[in-house]
Design an enzyme around this catalytic site. Sequence first.
Site, PDB file in Angstrom:
ATOM      1  N   ASN A  21       0.699  -0.790  -0.165  1.00 52.43           N
ATOM      2  CA  ASN A  21       0.213   0.196   0.102  1.00 52.43           C
ATOM      3  C   ASN A  21       1.103   1.316   0.054  1.00 52.43           C
ATOM      4  OD1 ASN A  21      -1.829   2.659   1.078  1.00 52.43           O
ATOM      5  ND2 ASN A  21      -2.996   0.767   1.512  1.00 52.43           N
ATOM      6  N   ARG A  32       5.467  19.157   0.667  1.00 46.28           N
ATOM      7  CA  ARG A  32       5.758  19.956  -0.101  1.00 46.28           C
ATOM      8  C   ARG A  32       5.380  19.813  -1.685  1.00 46.28           C
ATOM      9  NH1 ARG A  32      11.282  21.524   1.725  1.00 46.28           N
ATOM     10  NH2 ARG A  32      10.862  21.408   3.996  1.00 46.28           N
ATOM     11  N   HIS A  57      -5.316   3.919  -1.980  1.00 42.10           N
ATOM     12  CA  HIS A  57      -6.539   4.448  -0.718  1.00 42.10           C
ATOM     13  C   HIS A  57      -6.748   5.717  -0.974  1.00 42.10           C
ATOM     14  CE1 HIS A  57      -9.694   3.522   2.671  1.00 42.10           C
ATOM     15  NE2 HIS A  57     -10.252   4.221   1.717  1.00 42.10           N
ATOM     16  N   ARG A  59      -8.639   8.445  -0.963  1.00 41.58           N
ATOM     17  CA  ARG A  59      -9.524   9.109   0.276  1.00 41.58           C
ATOM     18  C   ARG A  59      -9.956  10.650  -0.243  1.00 41.58           C
ATOM     19  NH1 ARG A  59     -10.317   6.147   4.997  1.00 41.58           N
ATOM     20  NH2 ARG A  59      -8.418   5.127   5.707  1.00 41.58           N
ATOM     21  N   GLU A  88      -8.762   0.699  -3.211  1.00 33.89           N
ATOM     22  CA  GLU A  88      -9.225   0.384  -1.814  1.00 33.89           C
ATOM     23  C   GLU A  88     -10.481   2.359  -1.699  1.00 33.89           C
ATOM     24  OE1 GLU A  88      -6.852   0.135   1.069  1.00 33.89           O
ATOM     25  OE2 GLU A  88      -7.531  -2.280   1.331  1.00 33.89           O
ATOM     26  N   THR A 118      -8.603   6.687  10.043  1.00 33.38           N
ATOM     27  CA  THR A 118      -7.819   5.876   9.713  1.00 33.38           C
ATOM     28  C   THR A 118      -8.738   5.028   9.158  1.00 33.38           C
ATOM     29  OG1 THR A 118      -6.644   4.161   8.898  1.00 33.38           O
ATOM     30  CG2 THR A 118      -7.026   4.292  10.919  1.00 33.38           C
ATOM     31  N   HIS A 209      -4.318  -3.760   7.536  1.00 30.35           N
ATOM     32  CA  HIS A 209      -4.184  -3.114   8.340  1.00 30.35           C
ATOM     33  C   HIS A 209      -3.799  -3.527   9.358  1.00 30.35           C
ATOM     34  CE1 HIS A 209      -5.965   1.004   9.447  1.00 30.35           C
ATOM     35  NE2 HIS A 209      -5.583   0.635  10.355  1.00 30.35           N
ATOM     36  N   ASP A 210      -2.297  -2.566   9.968  1.00 35.36           N
ATOM     37  CA  ASP A 210      -1.281  -2.517  11.017  1.00 35.36           C
ATOM     38  C   ASP A 210      -0.802  -4.368  10.972  1.00 35.36           C
ATOM     39  OD1 ASP A 210      -3.536  -0.688  13.582  1.00 35.36           O
ATOM     40  OD2 ASP A 210      -1.876  -0.130  11.649  1.00 35.36           O
ATOM     41  N   GLY A 232       1.211  -1.050   4.272  1.00 38.78           N
ATOM     42  CA  GLY A 232       1.548   0.122   4.012  1.00 38.78           C
ATOM     43  C   GLY A 232       2.330   0.964   4.853  1.00 38.78           C
ATOM     44  N   HIS A 233       1.243   1.415   6.214  1.00 39.70           N
ATOM     45  CA  HIS A 233       1.739   1.923   6.888  1.00 39.70           C
ATOM     46  C   HIS A 233       3.283   1.730   7.783  1.00 39.70           C
ATOM     47  CE1 HIS A 233       1.541   5.225   9.796  1.00 39.70           C
ATOM     48  NE2 HIS A 233       2.312   4.329  10.874  1.00 39.70           N
TER      49      HIS A 233
HETATM   50  C1  LIG Z   1      -9.030  -0.084   4.305  1.00 35.49           C
HETATM   51  C2  LIG Z   1      -6.858  -0.808   5.360  1.00 35.49           C
HETATM   52  O1  LIG Z   1      -6.940  -0.782   6.507  1.00 35.49           O
HETATM   53  C3  LIG Z   1      -6.114   0.650   4.550  1.00 35.49           C
HETATM   54  O2  LIG Z   1      -5.928  -0.305   3.641  1.00 35.49           O
HETATM   55  C4  LIG Z   1      -6.649   1.714   4.934  1.00 35.49           C
HETATM   56  O3  LIG Z   1      -5.594   2.627   2.875  1.00 35.49           O
HETATM   57  C5  LIG Z   1      -5.998   2.387   5.334  1.00 35.49           C
HETATM   58  O4  LIG Z   1      -5.554   3.979   5.128  1.00 35.49           O
HETATM   59  P1  LIG Z   1      -4.296   5.102   5.228  1.00 35.49           P
HETATM   60  O5  LIG Z   1      -3.116   4.861   4.934  1.00 35.49           O
HETATM   61  O6  LIG Z   1      -5.099   6.302   5.094  1.00 35.49           O
HETATM   62  O7  LIG Z   1      -4.421   4.853   7.410  1.00 35.49           O
HETATM   63  N1  LIG Z   2      -5.824  -3.008   3.762  1.00 34.29           N
HETATM   64  C1  LIG Z   2      -5.209  -2.556   4.659  1.00 34.29           C
HETATM   65  C2  LIG Z   2      -4.285  -2.113   3.858  1.00 34.29           C
HETATM   66  O1  LIG Z   2      -3.667  -1.803   2.617  1.00 34.29           O
HETATM   67  C3  LIG Z   2      -2.856  -1.263   4.478  1.00 34.29           C
HETATM   68  O2  LIG Z   2      -3.002  -0.827   6.130  1.00 34.29           O
HETATM   69  P1  LIG Z   2      -1.928  -0.009   6.826  1.00 34.29           P
HETATM   70  O3  LIG Z   2      -1.277  -1.513   6.482  1.00 34.29           O
HETATM   71  O4  LIG Z   2      -1.245   0.506   6.525  1.00 34.29           O
HETATM   72  O5  LIG Z   2      -2.368  -0.227   7.907  1.00 34.29           O
END
Ligand SMILES: CC(=O)[C@@H](O)[C@H](O)COP(=O)(O)O
Ligand SMILES: NCC(=O)COP(=O)(O)O
Length: 264
Positions: A21, A32, A57, A59, A88, A118, A209-210, A232-233
């Site tokens: 992600n 920036r 995603h 948004r 997403e 989120t 997610h996480d 992603g995060h």
């Molecule tokens: C759906 C999900 O759990 C994540 O893919 C979402 O994209 C997180 O969004 P943020 O990166 O805006 O926190």
């Molecule tokens: N669907 C989960 C995603 O795309 C990423 O979630 P995260 O790893 O940023 O919490």
Amino acid sequence: MNPLVAPEPSARHGVTALSVNLNKVALLRNTRHLGIPSVTRAATLVLEAGAQGLTVHPRPDGRHIRAHDVHELAELLQDWPHVEFNIEGNPFHNLMDFVRAVRPHQCTFVPDDVGQFTSDHGWSFPQDAERLKPLIAEAQALGVRVSLFMDPVPEAMAAAAACGADRIELYTEGYARAHLNGQAAQALPAYVAAAEAAMASGLGVNAGHDLNRDNLTDFLRAVPGVQEVSIGHAFIADALELGYAGTVRDYLRCIQRAYAPQAR
Ligand SMILES: CC(=O)[C@@H](O)[C@H](O)COP(=O)(O)O
Ligand SMILES: NCC(=O)COP(=O)(O)O
């Protein structure tokens, strides 16, 4: 734009596909007006390192992934025919515009409000069923697989399948929090039961997610049939230290470890 076509990752590799992600690359880029870090550069580097998919995603508030990112990634992926593009979003907000324009391999319906901090919950059944059905059918008519973002509630999976969805994505924040507190064993049974119920209803299983390098292997060892994890995060946080390629390799190793025979 021709629909992106790729074989089912699980059929191709027999193990869970890693979909990176890229939201947080765009988040940093947007602070920036310099265009760096580049989202498409990040995409190229993670794909060259072996990631099997990209997730975004976009948004409605444009805090990170914006419309031009989606179109630029779709263009880039024309050179990566076996890579899955997963978009997403909330189908009652802006997601369907992207589904119609880009026809990604997969879209994931997420019931987020516009300004939500989120994603923090899945769809509710039976309340959401009737209004989801036509949008699921529309996406599928465009050749796009539909995954529904779901809490790990086994009883909800039959209703998700009855809406016509192809897959569900297990919302894994609860597991990640439990794992951090040394309580993964208490959290996992719900995810195992939900995955089994989903597959018994004919649904494929994704998760996200996480998820991170510490909790991913344990999750995949316990929860059956996970075809794709979207991360992603934590991935991007790790990439700040290890680089994109090294981070992809680390996460692929976490996935492979889950499927390796365990020493007795
Ligand atoms: C759906 C999900 O759990 C994540 O893919 C979402 O994209 C997180 O969004 P943020 O990166 O805006 O926190
Ligand atoms: N669907 C989960 C995603 O795309 C990423 O979630 P995260 O790893 O940023 O919490």
